[in-house]
Design a protein around this motif. Structure first.
Motif, mmCIF file in Angstrom:
data_model
loop_
_atom_site.group_PDB
_atom_site.id
_atom_site.type_symbol
_atom_site.label_atom_id
_atom_site.label_comp_id
_atom_site.label_asym_id
_atom_site.label_seq_id
_atom_site.Cartn_x
_atom_site.Cartn_y
_atom_site.Cartn_z
ATOM 1 N N ASN A 1 13.405 -6.293 19.699
ATOM 2 C CA ASN A 1 13.518 -5.345 18.594
ATOM 3 C C ASN A 1 12.907 -3.992 18.934
ATOM 4 O O ASN A 1 12.237 -3.362 18.108
ATOM 5 N N GLY A 2 13.122 -3.548 20.149
ATOM 6 C CA GLY A 2 12.630 -2.249 20.587
ATOM 7 C C GLY A 2 11.175 -2.240 21.001
ATOM 8 O O GLY A 2 10.653 -1.198 21.408
ATOM 9 N N ILE A 3 10.484 -3.373 20.911
ATOM 10 C CA ILE A 3 9.066 -3.465 21.294
ATOM 11 C C ILE A 3 8.979 -4.050 22.693
ATOM 12 O O ILE A 3 9.435 -5.175 22.949
ATOM 13 N N GLU B 1 1.840 2.990 22.251
ATOM 14 C CA GLU B 1 3.024 3.639 21.701
ATOM 15 C C GLU B 1 3.605 4.622 22.690
ATOM 16 O O GLU B 1 2.896 5.198 23.527
ATOM 17 N N LEU C 1 5.090 0.133 21.230
ATOM 18 C CA LEU C 1 5.969 0.497 20.126
ATOM 19 C C LEU C 1 6.622 1.848 20.399
ATOM 20 O O LEU C 1 5.990 2.758 20.944
ATOM 21 N N ASP D 1 8.346 3.263 17.680
ATOM 22 C CA ASP D 1 8.286 3.846 16.340
ATOM 23 C C ASP D 1 7.381 2.948 15.501
ATOM 24 O O ASP D 1 7.841 1.986 14.877
ATOM 25 N N SER E 1 8.292 2.101 11.658
ATOM 26 C CA SER E 1 9.445 1.251 11.376
ATOM 27 C C SER E 1 9.325 -0.131 12.013
ATOM 28 O O SER E 1 9.947 -1.088 11.550
ATOM 29 N N GLN E 2 8.519 -0.246 13.073
ATOM 30 C CA GLN E 2 8.404 -1.535 13.760
ATOM 31 C C GLN E 2 7.267 -2.410 13.218
ATOM 32 O O GLN E 2 7.130 -3.561 13.624
ATOM 33 N N THR F 1 8.366 -5.834 11.782
ATOM 34 C CA THR F 1 8.712 -6.764 12.865
ATOM 35 C C THR F 1 7.459 -7.364 13.472
ATOM 36 O O THR F 1 7.388 -8.566 13.749
#
Length: 533
Positions: free
Chosen positions: A382-384, A475, A517, A519, A522-523, A526
């Motif tokens: 999930n983008g992480i 980040e 991260l 973002d 937004s994360q 999750t």
């Protein structure tokens, strides 16, 4: 009395057993008399040079008129916003002093580029900056000083009129700042950073911001005689015995603000105790908790609860097993300093050195010098981005699995440390991860903002009991900022600090999972979901 302490359970038994011996050994008066032999021959040389905090009120009082005069001059010149560039005790003490007094102080204790950029953009025309560092060699404060010098110059403001230096006499920063023409305040060189709350490091930024620092010193002075007397009523001896003398030792120390008027005291106490006692494979790990923290209902055998309470009557009922303490800020600071020194004696360690803090600094410098390619993520969910040390991620391919794998290393007497190398001003919501993970783990969970925790609990993580598991959060952001006359940016610096600390923890056999991260806002859902599974 400026301090009241109530003890019960194992803490009360420790006080009853230990305090008479401390009185017999004249520990209180020997601390006040700066007797470095109290912590054994190996610690004596260092201890002899680090006990100046016992006379901080007397040494610091002559600084007050100069601090107030500079405050008045700055205000007359239209300066109404004070920024502090400092780390560890140099920032945590002024932060609690100003917050408790309802006075604004922007504390820049980070290398996160977004946080630095936000500070630089905030009322620069009416800002003065205090740069606090014992030596001036601290990479964070050196970088902050360079950034503000550049920003003031670019805005047509003379940095010499807006930057104030706090450092030890004769330090490299002291010499260079005086040669350049900066206003310099010297602190007592015989005081370590974490014991420096009542020295120039605590007083200059707080006084310039508008705190009544004379009242702060008065509160501490009112307590000093009581702390120096070899008596079974001495609150420093009582507190030291209660936190470090339980049998078996409750080496996780829950610090709970429960009605106190003091704001943020737990964070200051955390760095004082963790950096002072976390070495030689032992120590006390402070865990800063809210009153509704999961740990407080888990009946954790090795967790000693200390409640910072408001004024109470002698008839107030103390929760069984808890320690309760109330008092003014100045009195509390001096009492905890004595108690920490006493705890060091009881634990058999030197409470004035910090051998493992330097290891993370060395690793950071090595990464900045060599600038290796970033280690590839083990996987992305999930983008992480997910990375891990050793074999901690073997057999896992998603975020929930990574968290579960990390927790599988958690021992019955262990703890979890969340280390967030992100902009703490922009993303305070990340602190909510602490209670979620504590509820799942059933063990104490600490939360530290990177890189500032490196100057406090970072010592315990490497030097204390080897029972921690570590969840790093970093980040990636588009925002970055060059550091004048340095070959690296703030973004590269904070990345190196996170990677350097992870490598040192791995060398000490500590498992680390790093989540990067893209973002944070937004994360977060999750991330919370993964921690709960």
């Amino acid at each position: 009395m400026s301090i009241r302490i109530a003890v019960s359970g194992a803490a009360a038994a420790a006080v009853e057993r230990i305090v008479p011996q401390l009185v017999s050994d004249i520990v209180a008066s020997r601390i006040t008399g700066q007797d470095g032999s109290l912590w054994g021959p190996e610690a004596e040389d260092e201890s002899n040079k680090r006990l100046g905090w016992t006379e901080s009120v007397a040494v610091s009082s002559p600084l007050v008129p100069d601090i107030l005069a500079l405050r008045d001059k700055l205000r007359a010149d239209g300066v109404n916003h004070i920024v502090l560039g400092g780390m560890g005790g140099s920032s945590l003490a002024p932060e609690v002093i100003t917050k408790t007094n309802g006075v604004e102080l922007t504390v820049l204790d980070s290398t996160a580029p977004g946080q630095v950029l936000a500070a630089l953009a905030d009322r620069l025309e009416t800002t003065a900056v205090v740069i606090s560092s014992k030596s001036g060699g601290t990479v964070e404060t050196d970088s902050q000083k360079r950034a503000y010098e550049h920003a003031f110059t670019a805005a047509g403001i003379d940095p010499l009129e807006r930057i104030v230096i706090v450092t030890d006499p004769g330090s490299p920063l002291d010499v260079s700042a005086r040669e350049a023409g900066y206003r310099v305040f010297n602190a007592d060189p015989n005081v370590g950073g974490r014991y420096s709350a009542l020295t120039a490091f605590g007083l200059v930024p707080s006084g310039l911001a508008g705190v009544d620092i004379e009242a702060l010193l008065h509160d501490a002075e009112a307590m000093s005689i009581e702390l120096a007397v070899d008596s079974e009523d001495n609150p420093g001896l009582i507190l030291g015995a209660a936190i470090a003398g339980t049998k078996p030792l409750k080496d996780k120390l829950a610090i709970v603000a429960d009605g106190t008027h003091i704001v943020g005291f737990g964070d200051w106490v955390e760095q004082l105790i963790a950096e002072s006692t976390g070495k030689d494979g032992k120590g006390l790990l402070p865990v800063v908790l809210d009153v509704d923290a999961p740990e407080l209902t888990e009946n954790i055998a090795d967790l000693q609860v200390v409640r910072l309470v408001g004024d109470y009557e002698a008839t107030r009922e103390v929760n069984e097993g808890d320690i309760e303490i109330t008092g003014t800020l100045g009195a509390q600071m001096l009492t905890w300093e004595y108690a920490t020194a006493v705890a060091g004696r009881l634990l058999g360690i030197n409470p004035f050195d910090q051998p493992d803090v330097e290891s993370a600094k060395i690793a950071t410098r090595g990464l900045l010098d060599s600038r290796p390619e970033p280690v590839a993520a083990a996987f992305v969910d999930n983008g992480i981005e997910v990375r891990g040390t050793g074999t901690v991620l073997e057999g896992t391919s998603d975020l929930a699995g990574a968290v579960s794998s990390l927790l599988s290393y958690l021992e019955d007497d262990g703890y979890v440390a969340i280390q967030a190398y992100v902009d703490r001003v922009a993303h305070p919501e990340l602190a909510s991860l602490r209670s979620v993970l504590a509820e799942r783990a059933g063990r104490p969970v600490t939360f530290g903002w990177g890189p500032r925790f490196l100057h406090s609990t970072g010592q315990f993580h490497k030097g204390g009991a080897p029972v921690g598991v570590f969840l790093q959060i970093t980040e990636t952001t588009e925002a970055d900022l060059s550091i004048p006359d340095r070959p690296f940016t703030f973004g590269q610096l904070i990345q190196a600090q996170a990677a350097g600390d992870a490598s040192v923890l791995a060398e000490h056999g500590r498992p680390v999972v790093t989540l990067t991260l893209s973002d944070a806002a937004s994360q977060l859902p999750t991330l919370l979901a993964a921690l709960r599974k």
